[in-house]
Design a protein around this motif. Structure first.
Motif, PDB file in Angstrom:
ATOM      1  N   LEU A 452      13.028   5.997  93.361  1.00  0.00           N
ATOM      2  CA  LEU A 452      11.587   5.722  93.233  1.00  0.00           C
ATOM      3  C   LEU A 452      11.337   4.223  93.128  1.00  0.00           C
ATOM      4  O   LEU A 452      10.410   3.691  93.761  1.00  0.00           O
ATOM      5  N   LYS A 453      12.151   3.527  92.322  1.00  0.00           N
ATOM      6  CA  LYS A 453      11.964   2.076  92.171  1.00  0.00           C
ATOM      7  C   LYS A 453      12.169   1.350  93.499  1.00  0.00           C
ATOM      8  O   LYS A 453      11.523   0.341  93.777  1.00  0.00           O
ATOM      9  N   SER A 454      13.072   1.877  94.316  1.00  0.00           N
ATOM     10  CA  SER A 454      13.338   1.226  95.604  1.00  0.00           C
ATOM     11  C   SER A 454      12.235   1.505  96.629  1.00  0.00           C
ATOM     12  O   SER A 454      12.073   0.754  97.587  1.00  0.00           O
ATOM     13  N   ILE A 455      11.473   2.575  96.419  1.00  0.00           N
ATOM     14  CA  ILE A 455      10.417   2.967  97.357  1.00  0.00           C
ATOM     15  C   ILE A 455       9.085   2.300  97.024  1.00  0.00           C
ATOM     16  O   ILE A 455       8.368   1.835  97.907  1.00  0.00           O
ATOM     17  N   ILE A 456       8.766   2.260  95.738  1.00  0.00           N
ATOM     18  CA  ILE A 456       7.429   1.851  95.308  1.00  0.00           C
ATOM     19  C   ILE A 456       7.208   0.365  95.589  1.00  0.00           C
ATOM     20  O   ILE A 456       8.037  -0.476  95.227  1.00  0.00           O
ATOM     21  N   PRO A 457       6.082   0.005  96.218  1.00  0.00           N
ATOM     22  CA  PRO A 457       5.786  -1.412  96.498  1.00  0.00           C
ATOM     23  C   PRO A 457       5.448  -2.180  95.231  1.00  0.00           C
ATOM     24  O   PRO A 457       5.316  -1.601  94.141  1.00  0.00           O
ATOM     25  N   ASN A 458       5.265  -3.497  95.364  1.00  0.00           N
ATOM     26  CA  ASN A 458       4.969  -4.339  94.204  1.00  0.00           C
ATOM     27  C   ASN A 458       3.655  -3.962  93.533  1.00  0.00           C
ATOM     28  O   ASN A 458       3.464  -4.231  92.344  1.00  0.00           O
ATOM     29  N   SER A 459       2.752  -3.353  94.302  1.00  0.00           N
ATOM     30  CA  SER A 459       1.452  -2.969  93.742  1.00  0.00           C
ATOM     31  C   SER A 459       1.523  -1.646  92.968  1.00  0.00           C
ATOM     32  O   SER A 459       0.502  -1.157  92.497  1.00  0.00           O
ATOM     33  N   GLY A 460       2.734  -1.082  92.855  1.00  0.00           N
ATOM     34  CA  GLY A 460       2.892   0.200  92.167  1.00  0.00           C
ATOM     35  C   GLY A 460       3.813   0.090  90.968  1.00  0.00           C
ATOM     36  O   GLY A 460       4.620  -0.838  90.855  1.00  0.00           O
ATOM     37  N   THR A 461       3.692   1.036  90.052  1.00  0.00           N
ATOM     38  CA  THR A 461       4.564   1.127  88.875  1.00  0.00           C
ATOM     39  C   THR A 461       4.978   2.578  88.695  1.00  0.00           C
ATOM     40  O   THR A 461       4.159   3.488  88.830  1.00  0.00           O
ATOM     41  N   VAL A 462       6.279   2.784  88.415  1.00  0.00           N
ATOM     42  CA  VAL A 462       6.802   4.129  88.187  1.00  0.00           C
ATOM     43  C   VAL A 462       7.017   4.330  86.691  1.00  0.00           C
ATOM     44  O   VAL A 462       7.533   3.442  85.997  1.00  0.00           O
ATOM     45  N   TYR A 463       6.635   5.505  86.201  1.00  0.00           N
ATOM     46  CA  TYR A 463       6.811   5.853  84.793  1.00  0.00           C
ATOM     47  C   TYR A 463       7.529   7.202  84.714  1.00  0.00           C
ATOM     48  O   TYR A 463       7.250   8.102  85.497  1.00  0.00           O
ATOM     49  N   ARG A 464       8.438   7.319  83.760  1.00  0.00           N
ATOM     50  CA  ARG A 464       8.963   8.645  83.446  1.00  0.00           C
ATOM     51  C   ARG A 464       8.061   9.235  82.371  1.00  0.00           C
ATOM     52  O   ARG A 464       7.958   8.693  81.270  1.00  0.00           O
ATOM     53  N   TYR A 465       7.421  10.363  82.698  1.00  0.00           N
ATOM     54  CA  TYR A 465       6.415  10.924  81.802  1.00  0.00           C
ATOM     55  C   TYR A 465       7.025  11.910  80.816  1.00  0.00           C
ATOM     56  O   TYR A 465       6.441  12.198  79.792  1.00  0.00           O
ATOM     57  N   GLY A 466       8.208  12.418  81.143  1.00  0.00           N
ATOM     58  CA  GLY A 466       8.854  13.391  80.262  1.00  0.00           C
ATOM     59  C   GLY A 466       9.608  14.412  81.078  1.00  0.00           C
ATOM     60  O   GLY A 466       9.131  14.876  82.109  1.00  0.00           O
ATOM     61  N   GLY A 467      10.813  14.785  80.631  1.00  0.00           N
ATOM     62  CA  GLY A 467      11.597  15.780  81.363  1.00  0.00           C
ATOM     63  C   GLY A 467      11.831  15.327  82.786  1.00  0.00           C
ATOM     64  O   GLY A 467      12.356  14.243  83.043  1.00  0.00           O
ATOM     65  N   ASP A 468      11.409  16.173  83.736  1.00  0.00           N
ATOM     66  CA  ASP A 468      11.588  15.841  85.151  1.00  0.00           C
ATOM     67  C   ASP A 468      10.258  15.434  85.781  1.00  0.00           C
ATOM     68  O   ASP A 468      10.078  15.561  86.986  1.00  0.00           O
ATOM     69  N   GLU A 469       9.331  14.951  84.972  1.00  0.00           N
ATOM     70  CA  GLU A 469       8.026  14.522  85.482  1.00  0.00           C
ATOM     71  C   GLU A 469       7.959  13.000  85.538  1.00  0.00           C
ATOM     72  O   GLU A 469       8.361  12.310  84.605  1.00  0.00           O
ATOM     73  N   PHE A 470       7.435  12.514  86.647  1.00  0.00           N
ATOM     74  CA  PHE A 470       7.262  11.080  86.844  1.00  0.00           C
ATOM     75  C   PHE A 470       5.804  10.822  87.236  1.00  0.00           C
ATOM     76  O   PHE A 470       5.145  11.677  87.830  1.00  0.00           O
ATOM     77  N   ILE A 471       5.328   9.643  86.904  1.00  0.00           N
ATOM     78  CA  ILE A 471       3.976   9.226  87.285  1.00  0.00           C
ATOM     79  C   ILE A 471       4.072   7.890  87.995  1.00  0.00           C
ATOM     80  O   ILE A 471       4.881   7.028  87.641  1.00  0.00           O
ATOM     81  N   ILE A 472       3.226   7.744  89.011  1.00  0.00           N
ATOM     82  CA  ILE A 472       3.168   6.481  89.755  1.00  0.00           C
ATOM     83  C   ILE A 472       1.714   6.022  89.793  1.00  0.00           C
ATOM     84  O   ILE A 472       0.812   6.807  90.104  1.00  0.00           O
ATOM     85  N   ILE A 473       1.493   4.752  89.467  1.00  0.00           N
ATOM     86  CA  ILE A 473       0.176   4.131  89.682  1.00  0.00           C
ATOM     87  C   ILE A 473       0.314   3.203  90.881  1.00  0.00           C
ATOM     88  O   ILE A 473       1.157   2.303  90.878  1.00  0.00           O
TER      89      ILE A 473
END
Length: 815
Positions: A452-473
């Motif tokens: 995910l970190k390698s995919i998301i552009p500079n304008s995005g942020t990846v968060y681990r929300y819990g368990g196997d859930e992730f959030i991207i802004i």
């Protein structure tokens, strides 16, 4: 009495004049003439000083010439009263020789002589100073009144027994109690039970002349908990505590501000002098008028050092313009809350929470009260903990705390921009975790995070929300960019993972909400993205979906309607209406679409746009859909017995389509009614075909039964040419959104042309719905649309009216 010839008297005239001048008030002796005019015959030096006229001049004047015209009526009334009471006084306005006017107290006494005309003695006292003091006190009272009534924080006064003696109006808004419901009751009755010992302990401190501050909970009138940040301080009279004043900020809604207090002079003094928060009063230009000891401690300056200077110079430069705007809003009558940074005398930064409250007198704002809480220690602690609490220990990604912080900052920024919120869940992750252990699960999560970190552009942020859930802004984006990123995430995360030579394949399901299209607050955006994600997992794992209004959670109204909907099924409250479908070339009726209607005994007629999404959500769409299927088949059979052979189209819901018993139910009903299955047409939407493997299987089973299939609302969902190629559709329905503006929408006409061309390419017939005008008919014929349906021909009709309409139509068109 003749004062000028007093040789026969015991006292000489000179003695009388000396006595007159010894009187400590301005005084005149007057003769009453026949017209009740008081002619001055003698005056003392103090009257000369008060009026500016010499004694000689005064002796040529009457008393009324020293008074304003408005005072003459009071003088006349006073003359009448003094004859009866021999002594009276009144308030008048005296005119100085230079024209200035002064409020004065006039006292008259009556002296009656047996053989001479009556005389009166007048004492005239200047009461200008007294009136100035009264005006000053009135202004102070109004300031207190403003501070009390306009304060957004709870302010109340308790007596020594802890009973309410006064509460401000905001109590009714925050606690739902009116003033008369609180007065005379004990404050401890409103305190949450678990907090009673804590509150009583602090109460005792206040009775010992200490100011206290504490966090506590109270119950409002609905027995709901309200969290308060409370400051209490004693009211002291003659060195004894006679009660206390409490100020409480509602912490359940942090953006509440304190407003002005309005109480007695003692309350104002207690609030100002004993408050542990800084209290400063500014004039309308922002200059210091007054401040308490806590403010001096915060600033590091005494009041005398800053008196008359502007407060803005103490604010850090980058915030001065914004703070000036807040101050202007306060001058316009708003109570404002904000946080800012200021410099103290030692040039140290102090973080403070500020409440600005307009100070009103007679409706005019004459200044601003400021209450400041020093948050420096809290801010420093927050900064030191931020790194610790904002990072996920397993993946190194930002955690939920950081997500909520960033999302709120985005929404609250001065210039918020378009951004997307991705909720991502790993399909079948639990199976991996349960089968191979948590170590494999943790390793898998780390690899997912890395991708995910390698995919998301500079304008995005990846968060681990819990368990196997992730959030991207994804900030500053577009719908097109959002779709592209979602597709890339699905592609990359669906590639195999190798852990200890074990190859694992997972797919992500993604729900997306968009600011500001789907919401402008944190809770709404999260909920809608989460709902969209769970909808994807339910119908087509390994895919993504934007939020749709059909995913709305139940509201209170939905719960009531849910109950009515269940009763409606049992009480046979549903009916089908039929809208004819006309062949564009022959004008023959070639079919009818069955449209579901609900007339609730509880709610009356309910729109399908309202109850169908609810039925989908609750699962009631399954029995309702089966009822529609039975009714349509029975109607086909009924019309056949009347000599009418006509196909009927019904709409399938997405939940019905994916229901495990759907195909057996269709087979059973067709067998029971013994209809020709080709007369039953079923319409599905494009979104039902997201899971291509499952959709292909169901559609082929329907084809094997003999049912005709139409793809509904074409062009509005997940349009794909592969759908037309892979799935066995017989009809392609053009959504009415393309039809409504067709006569003046060139792009819409081009779209119709393309759709009809595609349909012919794949051997399908086209049906245009929403046909309402003759112009629509002409244009659709021009673009070779096969079948038309809409209000231009007929509204949806009950079965009996439909057969009559059919007869009339055939006569009208000579068929």
């Amino acid at each position: 009495m003749d004062f000028s010839s007093s040789e026969d008297q015991n006292l000489s005239y000179h003695d009388l004049l000396n006595m007159l001048n010894q009187i400590p008030e301005p005084m005149a002796i007057m003769k009453v003439n026949s017209g009740d005019r008081l002619e001055i015959v003698e005056a003392n030096d103090l009257l000369e000083k008060l009026t500016g006229y010499s004694v000689a001049e005064l002796k040529t004047m009457a008393l009324d010439s020293l008074l304003t015209e408005n005072s003459l009526q009071s003088l006349s009334l006073c003359i009448q009263q003094v004859r009866l009471a021999r002594y009276t006084d009144t308030e008048v306005t005296q005119i100085h020789k230079d024209g200035t006017k002064k409020p004065s107290r006039l006292t008259l006494s009556y002296v009656k002589s047996s053989n001479k005309p009556p005389y009166m003695i007048a004492l005239i006292k200047d009461i200008t100073y007294q009136r100035e003091i009264e005006a000053l006190l009135a202004m102070t009272d109004k300031q207190l009144e403003s501070l009390f009534d306009y304060n957004p924080d709870l302010i109340f006064k308790l007596d020594q027994d802890g009973k309410f003696t006064n509460v401000n109006p905001i109590h009714e808004q925050i606690l739902s109690y009116k003033q008369d419901e609180l007065l005379g009751t004990h404050f401890i009755d409103r305190v949450y039970e678990e907090d009673v010992p804590l509150v009583l302990a602090h109460y005792e401190h206040v009775l010992r002349k200490e100011s206290v501050r504490l966090d506590m909970r109270v119950l409002n009138k609905q027995d709901e908990i309200v969290y308060l940040d409370l400051t209490a301080f004693p009211v002291i009279s003659h060195n004894e505590v006679v009660g206390m004043i409490c100020i409480a900020r509602d912490c359940t809604e942090e953006k509440r501000t304190r407003r002005k207090l309005r109480e007695s002079e003692q309350m104002y003094r207690s609030l100002f002098e004993n408050n542990i928060d800084s209290v400063i009063t500014f004039d309308i230009d922002g200059n210091f008028l007054k401040m308490n000891e806590a403010a001096e401690k915060l600033l590091g300056y005494t009041f005398e050092e800053v008196k008359g200077s502007i407060f803005l110079r103490h604010i850090i430069p980058e915030q001065q313009e914004k703070i000036f705007q807040y101050f202007q809003k306060a001058l316009e009558g708003e109570s404002i809350q904000y946080e800012t940074v200021m410099y103290n005398r030692a040039e140290e930064e102090r973080y403070i929470h500020v409440t600005l409250i307009p100070m009103k007198i007679d409706g005019e704002i004459i200044g601003v009260h400021s209450i400041g809480k020093d948050l420096t220690e809290q801010y420093s602690l927050q900064e030191s903990l931020k790194h610790m609490i904002f990072q996920d220990y397993l993946t190194g990604l930002s955690n939920p705390h950081k997500f909520h912080y960033d999302l709120n900052a985005l929404i609250e920024s001065d210039q918020p921009y378009f951004f997307s919120l991705f909720f991502l869940d790993l399909d079948r992750f639990k199976l991996v975790n349960d089968s191979f252990g948590h170590s494999y699960g943790d390793a898998l999560l780390q690899k997912v995070a890395y991708r995910l970190k390698s995919i998301i552009p500079n304008s995005g942020t990846v968060y681990r929300y819990g368990g196997d859930e992730f959030i991207i802004i994804l900030r500053d984006t577009t719908i097109k960019k959002t779709k592209s990123l979602a597709e890339q995430i699905i592609k990359e995360l669906s590639e195999p993972y190798v852990i200890d030579q074990l190859e694992i394949v997972l797919t992500p399901s993604i729900g997306i909400s968009v600011y500001p299209l789907d919401g402008i607050d944190e809770e709404t955006l999260i909920r809608k993205a989460d709902n969209a994600m769970y909808n994807v997992k339910r119908i087509a794992r390994g895919n993504y979906q934007f939020h749709h209004e059909s995913l709305k959670q139940k509201t209170l109204g939905n719960i009531r309607m849910d109950s009515s909907l269940r009763k409606g099924i049992q009480q046979d409250e549903f009916s089908l209406m039929y809208q004819p479908q006309i062949d564009a070339t022959t004008n023959k009726i070639v079919g009818a679409e069955a449209l579901l209607r609900w007339h609730s005994r509880d709610l009356g007629p309910v729109s399908p746009n309202v109850f169908i999404p609810l039925a989908e959500e609750t699962g009631l769409i399954i029995p309702i859909g089966e009822w529609v299927l039975k009714q349509a088949c029975n109607q086909i059979l009924s019309w056949k017995e009347e000599g009418i052979v006509l196909p009927i189209a019904i709409n399938l819901s997405i939940r019905q389509f994916y229901y495990h018993n759907f195909i057996p139910s269709v087979e059973k009903i067709i067998q029971k009614t013994d209809i020709n299955p080709s007369l039953l047409h079923m319409e599905i939407t494009e979104s039902m075909a997201i899971d291509q493997e499952f959709a292909t299987k169901v559609l082929q089973q329907l084809k094997n039964i003999g049912v005709k299939i139409a793809i509904d609302d074409f062009g509005t969902g997940y349009s794909s040419l592969s759908h037309l190629k892979k799935f066995p559709f017989d009809y392609l329905k053009i959504d009415q959104s393309f039809i409504s503006d067709l006569d003046h929408d060139k792009e819409g006409q081009d779209m119709i042309s393309i759709i009809t061309m595609l349909a012919k390419k794949f051997n399908m017939r086209t049906i245009a719905e929403g046909v309402e005008t003759e112009k629509h008919v002409d244009l659709l014929k021009k673009y070779e649309c096969d079948i038309m349906q809409g209000f231009f021909y007929s509204r949806p009709l009950p079965p009996s009216e439909f057969t009559q309409w059919k007869k009339n139509w055939e006569i009208q068109t000579h068929l």
